[in-house]
Design an enzyme around this catalytic site. Structure first.
Site, PDB file in Angstrom:
ATOM      1  CG  ASP A  74      -0.996  -6.527   0.934  1.00  0.00           C
ATOM      2  OD1 ASP A  74      -1.777  -7.447   0.377  1.00  0.00           O
ATOM      3  OD2 ASP A  74      -1.103  -6.317   2.162  1.00  0.00           O
ATOM      4  CB  ALA A 190      -0.804  -0.005   4.055  1.00  0.00           C
TER       5      ALA A 190
END
EC number: 2.7.1.23
Length: 301
Positions: A74, A190
Site C-alpha cells: 500500500d 488504514a
C-alpha cells in the site's frame, strides 16, 4: 498513432518486485505496449539494462501514460498516487505487501492482469481525496493533499499535544491527546482503523475524525458530510510541538498556535479496477475474517 505507454513503479530495493517488473515489461513489449520506469527504481537491475525500456521524466513520470502499474504494498500505491497527481492517469497495484488493501491483484495473477491491461479490460473508480493547508498568524506555510488521511500528531513522545477541533467553523472539543486522524472512506481501513475508527464503504461520501489516545470524556470518532470543512488549532499557550502528515509520506512541523485546515480535494484519485466484487468480500479477504457458519443465499466471487 502514438504507442501506448504504461508507467511501472517498482520498489527499488525489493528483489521480488524487480523480478516481477522484468516479467511485466517483457509481456508489455511483446504486446506492443511501451513500458516506462523511473531510472532510480531500476538502476543496476536487469530491467534497467533493457534498451527497449523508456525512462520517465522524474518531474512528471506519468505524463503520456495511460496507466500507472505499481508493484509493491500500500505504501508503494500511495507513492503511485502521489507521482500521478494532476495527470488524471489511473493507478493499479500488484500486491507485494502484507494487507494490500488498495491493491487490485496478487503476483500469481500477473499474466492475466497484464493481458487485461493490454486489452483495456478494466474500470476506473474515483476516490475522494483531502486537501490540507497549515497556517500561523493567518499566513500559509504548508499545503498538500492525501488519499488516505491527514494526521496531526505530537512531535515529542514524552508530551501530549493540546488541540481544538473545529467542524464547519464551530468548535467541537479541546483535547490533550497523541493526535488526530482526518480520513477519507478509503483511509478508513488504514491509520484511522488502527486508531479505533469505523470502516466506511468507499462509495460513501464522508470525512472521518478519529482522536488518538485523547484524554477526554468525549473522544469518539466522528463522521461528517463530504462538504464539511475541518480544522485543528494547536493551542498557543502550550509549548508542545506537533507535526502534520499526509498519507505518512509528506510532513511539516507545527509550532504552537498553528492551524490546520482540511477539506475535500477537487481532484479525486483514480483507481483502476479489474473486478467488481462487493467491498465486503475485499474486507473479509484482506482482514482474514471468520465467516464460518454463514447460511446466506449469496455466493462470494
Amino acid at each position: 498513432m502514438d504507442q501506448r505507454r504504461i508507467l511501472l513503479l517498482v520498489h527499488p530495493t525489493r528483489r521480488d518486485a524487480q523480478e516481477l517488473a522484468d516479467v511485466v515489461a517483457k509481456r508489455l513489449l511483446a504486446a506492443g505496449v511501451q513500458p516506462v520506469a523511473l531510472a532510480a527504481d531500476v538502476h543496476g537491475t536487469p530491467m534497467g539494462d533493457c534498451d527497449a525500456l523508456l525512462m520517465a521524466d522524474p518531474a512528471n513520470p506519468a505524463a503520456g501514460c495511460e496507466l500507472v502499474l505499481i508493484l509493491g504494498g500500500d505504501g508503494s500505491i500511495l507513492r503511485g498516487a502521489e507521482l500521478s497527481r494532476g495527470t488524471g492517469v489511473p493507478i493499479l497495484g500488484i500486491n507485494l505487501g502484507h494487507v494490500g488493501f488498495l491493491a487490485e491483484a496478487d503476483p500469481e495473477e500477473i499474466g492475466t492482469t497484464v493481458d487485461r491491461i493490454v486489452a483495456g479490460d478494466y474500470l476506473v473508480e474515483e476516490r475522494m481525496a483531502l486537501q490540507v493547508r497549515a497556517l500561523r498568524g493567518g499566513e500559509q506555510f504548508f499545503s498538500s493533499w492525501a488519499l488516505n488521511e491527514v494526521t496531526v500528531e505530537k512531535a515529542s513522545r514524552e508530551r501530549m499535544i493540546e488541540m481544538t477541533v473545529e467542524i464547519d467553523g464551530r468548535p467541537l472539543s479541546t483535547w490533550g491527546c497523541d493526535g488526530l486522524v482526518m480520513a477519507t472512506p478509503t483511509g478508513s481501513t488504514a491509520y484511522a482503523f488502527s486508531a479505533g475508527g469505523p470502516i466506511v464503504w468507499p462509495d460513501v461520501e464522508a470525512l472521518l475524525l478519529v482522536p488518538i489516545s485523547a484524554h477526554a470524556l468525549f473522544a469518539r470518532p466522528v463522521v461528517v458530510g463530504p462538504a464539511s470543512r475541518l480544522a485543528v488549532e494547536i493551542l498557543p499557550h502550550v509549548d508542545a510541538q506537533g507535526v502534520v502528515w499526509c498519507d505518512g509520506r509528506r510532513a511539516v512541523d507545527l509550532p504552537s498556535g498553528a492551524r490546520i485546515e482540511v477539506e475535500r480535494a477537487v481532484e479525486p484519485v483514480r483507481l483502476a479496477r479489474l473486478r467488481q466484487a462487493p467491498f465486503i468480500d475485499r474486507l473479509v479477504d484482506k482482514f482474514h475474517l471468520d465467516v464460518h457458519g454463514w447460511r446466506g443465499t449469496g455466493h462470494r466471487s
